[in-house]
Design a protein around this motif. Structure first.
Motif, mmCIF file in Angstrom:
data_model
loop_
_atom_site.group_PDB
_atom_site.id
_atom_site.type_symbol
_atom_site.label_atom_id
_atom_site.label_comp_id
_atom_site.label_asym_id
_atom_site.label_seq_id
_atom_site.Cartn_x
_atom_site.Cartn_y
_atom_site.Cartn_z
ATOM 1 N N ARG A 1 0.847 -0.984 -0.145
ATOM 2 C CA ARG A 1 -0.056 -0.069 0.148
ATOM 3 C C ARG A 1 0.950 1.338 -0.020
ATOM 4 N NH1 ARG A 1 -2.840 -3.438 -1.149
ATOM 5 N NH2 ARG A 1 -4.853 -4.040 -0.462
ATOM 6 N N MET B 1 1.377 7.365 -0.868
ATOM 7 C CA MET B 1 0.923 6.392 0.083
ATOM 8 C C MET B 1 2.187 5.857 0.521
ATOM 9 S SD MET B 1 -1.979 3.906 -1.724
ATOM 10 C CE MET B 1 -2.769 3.327 -0.017
ATOM 11 N N GLU C 1 -1.880 10.887 3.793
ATOM 12 C CA GLU C 1 -3.245 10.410 4.366
ATOM 13 C C GLU C 1 -2.993 9.468 5.396
ATOM 14 O OE1 GLU C 1 -7.569 8.804 3.021
ATOM 15 O OE2 GLU C 1 -5.888 8.273 1.851
ATOM 16 N N ILE D 1 -4.707 6.731 7.528
ATOM 17 C CA ILE D 1 -5.471 5.757 7.260
ATOM 18 C C ILE D 1 -5.859 4.823 8.393
ATOM 19 C CG2 ILE D 1 -6.021 3.682 5.698
ATOM 20 C CD1 ILE D 1 -4.329 4.969 3.381
ATOM 21 N N ASN D 2 -6.785 4.406 8.664
ATOM 22 C CA ASN D 2 -7.412 3.670 9.707
ATOM 23 C C ASN D 2 -6.785 2.327 9.730
ATOM 24 O OD1 ASN D 2 -9.671 1.418 9.687
ATOM 25 N ND2 ASN D 2 -10.356 3.216 8.408
ATOM 26 N N ASP E 1 -9.204 -0.806 8.181
ATOM 27 C CA ASP E 1 -9.328 -1.220 6.847
ATOM 28 C C ASP E 1 -7.828 -1.375 6.122
ATOM 29 O OD1 ASP E 1 -12.230 -0.231 5.519
ATOM 30 O OD2 ASP E 1 -11.678 1.218 7.123
ATOM 31 N N TYR F 1 -0.554 0.045 8.257
ATOM 32 C CA TYR F 1 -0.388 1.203 7.559
ATOM 33 C C TYR F 1 0.553 2.137 8.364
ATOM 34 C CZ TYR F 1 -0.521 4.774 4.073
ATOM 35 O OH TYR F 1 -0.550 5.828 2.986
ATOM 36 N N ASN G 1 -1.534 6.811 10.701
ATOM 37 C CA ASN G 1 -2.654 6.701 11.205
ATOM 38 C C ASN G 1 -3.466 7.668 11.856
ATOM 39 O OD1 ASN G 1 -0.848 3.981 12.301
ATOM 40 N ND2 ASN G 1 -2.551 3.781 10.632
ATOM 41 N N ASP H 1 -9.192 12.327 5.515
ATOM 42 C CA ASP H 1 -10.494 11.441 4.901
ATOM 43 C C ASP H 1 -11.361 11.384 6.287
ATOM 44 O OD1 ASP H 1 -12.210 9.301 4.577
ATOM 45 O OD2 ASP H 1 -11.109 8.625 3.149
ATOM 46 N N HIS I 1 -11.680 7.819 7.821
ATOM 47 C CA HIS I 1 -10.546 7.349 8.557
ATOM 48 C C HIS I 1 -10.478 7.974 9.915
ATOM 49 C CE1 HIS I 1 -9.278 4.754 5.455
ATOM 50 N NE2 HIS I 1 -9.046 5.914 4.600
#
Length: 262
Positions: free
Chosen positions: A71, A105, A143, A145-146, A149, A153, A156, A178, A181
């Motif tokens: 990712r 990412m 970004e 990200i949670n 999902d 990552y 967070n 987002d 998230h």
């Protein structure tokens, strides 16, 4: 009034990808975003945008080997050359489509990895990306990200992302916030918007917890859109959600905003 970008990776999946541009435009969207365009010629995507009067709001840099679970590679030591090439590939698509925001990412944390080394790699790669994109007026975005999902990552939390931006020190690096998230990881959305919005380059939404339309779930987006307006945000809000059924049938939430999208 908020301006929305349909996310063509999640919405309109009842159509082939290149036909989703027409479907979004027919429903009143004037901007689109998606995850990755690289399976399709940049010139063909640009033609669809022109044909339907759409603005390309956002897409992502290549993520590494997505099918294998990668990712992103920006925070992965030893992948710097691959990352540099991914910046150039994304830049070619951005110039063809007129896109001015690219999401970088970070990647997942490998088992036993040195997070400090990953942070140094991340900062160095983001500086490189920002330098490459700046002459073209393009902003790089990161970004949080949670972890539900996307387990593992690297990025967070909102504060974590803004600290990275400050360390990189590039004026064309911002945070992609987002709210889906953010609600899962932190909540307190309005307070976080008030605290961080000046450093935010793009917003995204989805209903929480199931990532469906924004008129479902625990977040009162109708109220939040008014608050976002009051804070002076004038960028696009990406609709990165999975419709419960046919996309067009679930756009009741969009009706009050449809005529003010230009």
């Amino acid at each position: 009034m908020p301006r929305f970008a349909a996310n063509l990776s999640m919405m309109y999946t009842e159509h082939d990808f290149l036909d989703r541009f027409a479907a979004a435009a027919a429903d009143g969207f004037r901007a689109v975003e998606y995850l990755f365009p690289y399976e399709y010629p940049a010139e063909e995507i640009a033609r669809r945008l022109r044909e339907h009067g759409l603005t390309q709001a956002l897409f992502n840099l290549p993520p590494g080997d997505w099918a294998a679970g990668e990712r992103g590679v920006a925070a992965l030591p030893g992948r710097e050359a691959e990352f540099a090439e991914s910046v150039q590939q994304a830049l070619r698509y951005a110039l063809a489509t007129g896109c001015r925001r690219l999401h970088v990412m970070a990647g997942r944390v490998p088992e036993g990895a040195d997070r400090d080394a990953m942070r140094r790699t991340y900062v160095a790669n983001l500086r490189h990306a920002a330098q490459q994109l700046a002459p073209h007026g393009i902003t790089a975005l990161i970004e949080p990200i949670n972890t539900r999902d996307m387990p593992g990552y690297f990025l967070n939390f909102q504060q974590q992302a803004h600290e990275v931006v400050a360390e990189v020190g590039a004026t064309n690096l911002k945070v992609q916030m987002d709210l889906y998230h953010c609600q899962i990881m932190e909540g307190d959305l309005l307070m976080r918007l008030q605290r961080h919005l000046t450093g935010v380059g793009h917003l995204q939404i989805a209903g929480v917890p199931h990532r469906h339309e924004p008129d479902t779930g625990e977040v009162n987006y109708r109220w939040l859109f008014d608050e976002i307006d009051a804070l002076g945000y004038d960028g696009y809000i990406g609709c990165e959600y999975r419709p419960r059924g046919a996309t067009s049938a679930g756009l009741g939430w969009f009706a009050p905003y449809k005529d003010v999208q230009s």
